[in-house]
Structures are given as C-alpha cells and as structure tokens.
Design a protein around this motif. Structure first.
Motif, PDB file in Angstrom:
ATOM      1  N   ALA A  60       0.859  -0.905  -0.464  1.00  0.00           N
ATOM      2  CA  ALA A  60       0.143  -0.069   0.096  1.00  0.00           C
ATOM      3  C   ALA A  60       1.097   1.179   0.137  1.00  0.00           C
ATOM      4  O   ALA A  60       0.205   2.315  -0.821  1.00  0.00           O
ATOM      5  CB  ALA A  60      -0.918  -0.085   1.365  1.00  0.00           C
ATOM      6  N   LEU A  61       2.030   1.533   1.157  1.00  0.00           N
ATOM      7  CA  LEU A  61       2.944   2.560   1.225  1.00  0.00           C
ATOM      8  C   LEU A  61       3.331   2.552  -0.314  1.00  0.00           C
ATOM      9  O   LEU A  61       4.112   3.596  -0.463  1.00  0.00           O
ATOM     10  CB  LEU A  61       3.440   2.234   2.317  1.00  0.00           C
ATOM     11  CG  LEU A  61       2.980   2.930   3.516  1.00  0.00           C
ATOM     12  CD1 LEU A  61       3.575   2.621   4.697  1.00  0.00           C
ATOM     13  CD2 LEU A  61       2.139   3.640   3.098  1.00  0.00           C
ATOM     14  N   SER A  62       3.787   1.781  -0.998  1.00  0.00           N
ATOM     15  CA  SER A  62       4.434   1.837  -2.432  1.00  0.00           C
ATOM     16  C   SER A  62       3.679   2.154  -3.792  1.00  0.00           C
ATOM     17  O   SER A  62       4.755   3.139  -4.339  1.00  0.00           O
ATOM     18  CB  SER A  62       5.007   0.861  -2.640  1.00  0.00           C
ATOM     19  OG  SER A  62       6.211   0.004  -1.879  1.00  0.00           O
ATOM     20  N   HIS A  63       2.520   2.820  -3.451  1.00  0.00           N
ATOM     21  CA  HIS A  63       1.327   3.332  -4.643  1.00  0.00           C
ATOM     22  C   HIS A  63       2.058   4.552  -4.204  1.00  0.00           C
ATOM     23  O   HIS A  63       1.551   4.965  -3.500  1.00  0.00           O
ATOM     24  CB  HIS A  63       0.375   3.003  -4.017  1.00  0.00           C
ATOM     25  CG  HIS A  63       0.119   1.023  -4.623  1.00  0.00           C
ATOM     26  ND1 HIS A  63      -0.721   1.250  -6.213  1.00  0.00           N
ATOM     27  CD2 HIS A  63       0.077   0.095  -4.622  1.00  0.00           C
ATOM     28  CE1 HIS A  63      -1.219   0.148  -6.354  1.00  0.00           C
ATOM     29  NE2 HIS A  63      -0.353  -0.869  -5.331  1.00  0.00           N
ATOM     30  N   PHE A  64       1.666   5.250  -6.078  1.00  0.00           N
ATOM     31  CA  PHE A  64       2.079   6.894  -5.972  1.00  0.00           C
ATOM     32  C   PHE A  64       0.561   7.298  -4.844  1.00  0.00           C
ATOM     33  O   PHE A  64       0.894   8.537  -4.637  1.00  0.00           O
ATOM     34  CB  PHE A  64       2.203   6.948  -6.782  1.00  0.00           C
ATOM     35  CG  PHE A  64       2.373   8.885  -7.411  1.00  0.00           C
ATOM     36  CD1 PHE A  64       3.180   8.919  -7.463  1.00  0.00           C
ATOM     37  CD2 PHE A  64       1.197   9.341  -7.563  1.00  0.00           C
ATOM     38  CE1 PHE A  64       4.022  10.607  -7.117  1.00  0.00           C
ATOM     39  CE2 PHE A  64       1.013  11.001  -8.020  1.00  0.00           C
ATOM     40  CZ  PHE A  64       2.435  10.899  -7.728  1.00  0.00           C
ATOM     41  N   THR A  65      -0.884   6.382  -5.049  1.00  0.00           N
ATOM     42  CA  THR A  65      -2.006   7.254  -4.918  1.00  0.00           C
ATOM     43  C   THR A  65      -1.608   7.621  -3.113  1.00  0.00           C
ATOM     44  O   THR A  65      -2.114   8.528  -2.416  1.00  0.00           O
ATOM     45  CB  THR A  65      -3.342   6.210  -5.369  1.00  0.00           C
ATOM     46  OG1 THR A  65      -3.462   5.939  -6.770  1.00  0.00           O
ATOM     47  CG2 THR A  65      -4.329   7.282  -5.165  1.00  0.00           C
ATOM     48  N   VAL A  66      -1.756   6.002  -2.768  1.00  0.00           N
ATOM     49  CA  VAL A  66      -1.838   6.712  -1.525  1.00  0.00           C
ATOM     50  C   VAL A  66      -0.674   7.124  -0.581  1.00  0.00           C
ATOM     51  O   VAL A  66      -0.502   8.441   0.013  1.00  0.00           O
ATOM     52  CB  VAL A  66      -0.945   4.373  -0.386  1.00  0.00           C
ATOM     53  CG1 VAL A  66      -0.879   4.929   0.815  1.00  0.00           C
ATOM     54  CG2 VAL A  66      -1.720   4.304  -0.944  1.00  0.00           C
ATOM     55  N   GLN A  67       0.701   7.477  -1.390  1.00  0.00           N
ATOM     56  CA  GLN A  67       1.547   8.432  -0.836  1.00  0.00           C
ATOM     57  C   GLN A  67       1.369  10.190  -0.564  1.00  0.00           C
ATOM     58  O   GLN A  67       1.394  11.184   0.002  1.00  0.00           O
ATOM     59  CB  GLN A  67       3.153   8.624  -1.474  1.00  0.00           C
ATOM     60  CG  GLN A  67       3.789   7.027  -1.370  1.00  0.00           C
ATOM     61  CD  GLN A  67       4.971   6.721  -2.436  1.00  0.00           C
ATOM     62  OE1 GLN A  67       5.792   7.599  -2.166  1.00  0.00           O
ATOM     63  NE2 GLN A  67       5.709   5.591  -2.453  1.00  0.00           N
TER      64      GLN A  67
END
Length: 250
Positions: free
Chosen positions: A71-78
């Motif tokens: 999850a934390l590797s997604h651009f959207t989440v960041q």
C-alpha cells in the motif's frame, strides 16, 4: 562660512483640498499580509479537518487490506498521505487565525492527488486485478477504499481549493519543481522492481512493468506521463490566477 539659520521658519502652505477628490496614497513596501491581520476561519478549518480524517481513514484501509509494503508503495497512497498532512496543517492555521500555507505546498498536494485520480480512471480502469491497489481482493471494503482514494478525496480537495482557498498563490516557475516527486517515484518504482524479481507485485502499475514491456517502452510512457504532469501543473497555475476569490471566507 555658512549663513545663519533663521529663528522663525514660515509655515508651508497647506495642500489644496478639492471637493470629491481623494489624495493619492503613497505605495507601501509592506505586503498586505503584514498590514491586514488574518482572521479565524472555522468553516474552512472544520472542512479540512474532515478531509484530513477521511484521507487518513482511506490510507489506513489500504494498509490493512493490501499490507504496509504494497500500500505504501503506491503513488496514490503516498500522495494522499501528503494531502492529509498538508490539509491538517491548513486546518490548524485556519482555526488559529494564522496565514495560509505556501501556495507551492498546497498546489503540489492538490496536483499529485488529482493526477493520481486521472491516471487511475483513464489508464487503469481496464487493468488486470493484480495491478489494483489491493491486489486480487475485490470485497466491498476494497472497493470502498479504492473509490475513496481515487474519487472522493481528490474531488473534496479540489472543492477546498475552489471554495475555501484564496486565488493567485501559485506561480508558473513552481510547475517544474513539482515534477521532482513524480520523477523520484519513478526511480523508486523501477528500483523496487529490480529488488523484487520474484514478487507477484513486482511492478504496481502496468505502464511501469519493465519485465513485460521493456525499459525503452516504459521510459517512453513515463515521458508522456511526465509531460501530462507538467501540462496539468501549468493548467493548475493558470486556473489559480483566473478563478474568482473564495466563495466561503469563514
């Protein structure tokens, strides 16, 4: 030898005061924000607090469903995490009658979540399930989390910018520095793919799948995406300077 200073200096004649004519004011070097004190804006503070809480809840749901590493590797989440932090700080400043955050920071946060939403709806709507935020999971919590991250929160951030934020606080020279974070994310994503050669979620986006498309195709797609980012940044700055003042000032 100098002439003696007279004891009595005659008074200077008063400036003529014509009826209906206001004497011009001299330009002041002090900015308006140093003269006009800011006021508390409880409506803006409450809205931004709710937006920050919603963004935090959506990120928490993504982490619980997909796991922290994915999850934390997604651009959207960041970008949503950045938006939550910026919005929370903006809410505190609006509540305590402090000056707003710099337009470069708030504009960058809005640009990232908006572009993440556009990329999701335009490029990833027909992507395989393994490229979704939660992987193969398609339960209602996963659908709700994805909808919140890609639609609800970007739309709410755009409304905050349109209705509650003062205009003309961004500048065209800020558009290029805003691309540094997407460029850093590209390098991070490609390095992550090389470090996880046997992982099923080696690449999180189909246009970054260098194992399937090759690096030449991936870099060409990223160049087009980078140009789209820059065009969106220029459009954001232009719209910021032509849009009217905030509708809700409280």
């Amino acid at each position: 030898m100098t002439a003696p200073i007279p004891r009595d200096i005659p008074d200077l004649p008063a400036l003529p005061n014509f009826p209906g004519v206001t004497p011009p004011l001299l330009p002041s070097p002090a900015p308006a924000r140093a003269v006009v004190p800011p006021v508390r804006r409880p409506i803006a503070a409450a809205y931004r607090l709710l937006l920050a809480l919603a963004a935090t809840a959506a990120v928490t749901g993504a982490v619980l469903l997909a796991g922290p590493a994915r999850a934390l590797s997604h651009f959207t989440v960041q970008s949503t995490i950045l938006l939550a932090l910026v919005t929370l700080a903006s809410a505190r400043r609006a509540w305590t009658a402090r000056h707003p955050l710099p337009g470069a920071l708030t504009g960058a946060a809005l640009l990232y979540v908006t572009m993440a939403s556009l990329v999701h709806h335009v490029l990833l709507s027909d992507a395989p399930a393994r490229f979704s935020l939660t992987g193969e999971a398609s339960s209602w919590p996963a659908v709700l989390t994805a909808h919140a991250l890609h639609t609800v929160i970007p739309a709410a951030a755009l409304l905050d910018w349109l209705l509650l934020s003062p205009p003309a606080r961004t500048h065209l020279h800020q558009a290029a520095p805003w691309l540094l974070y997407p460029l850093a994310y590209l390098l991070f994503s490609l390095a992550r793919g090389e470090l996880l050669p046997d992982s099923p979620d080696r690449f999180l986006y189909p246009f970054l799948d260098a194992a399937h498309h090759g690096y030449r195709s991936v870099l060409a797609d990223c160049l087009l995406l980078g140009l789209s980012f820059y065009a969106a940044a220029v459009l954001l700055v232009t719209a910021d300077h032509i849009r009217p003042k905030a509708v809700l000032r409280r």
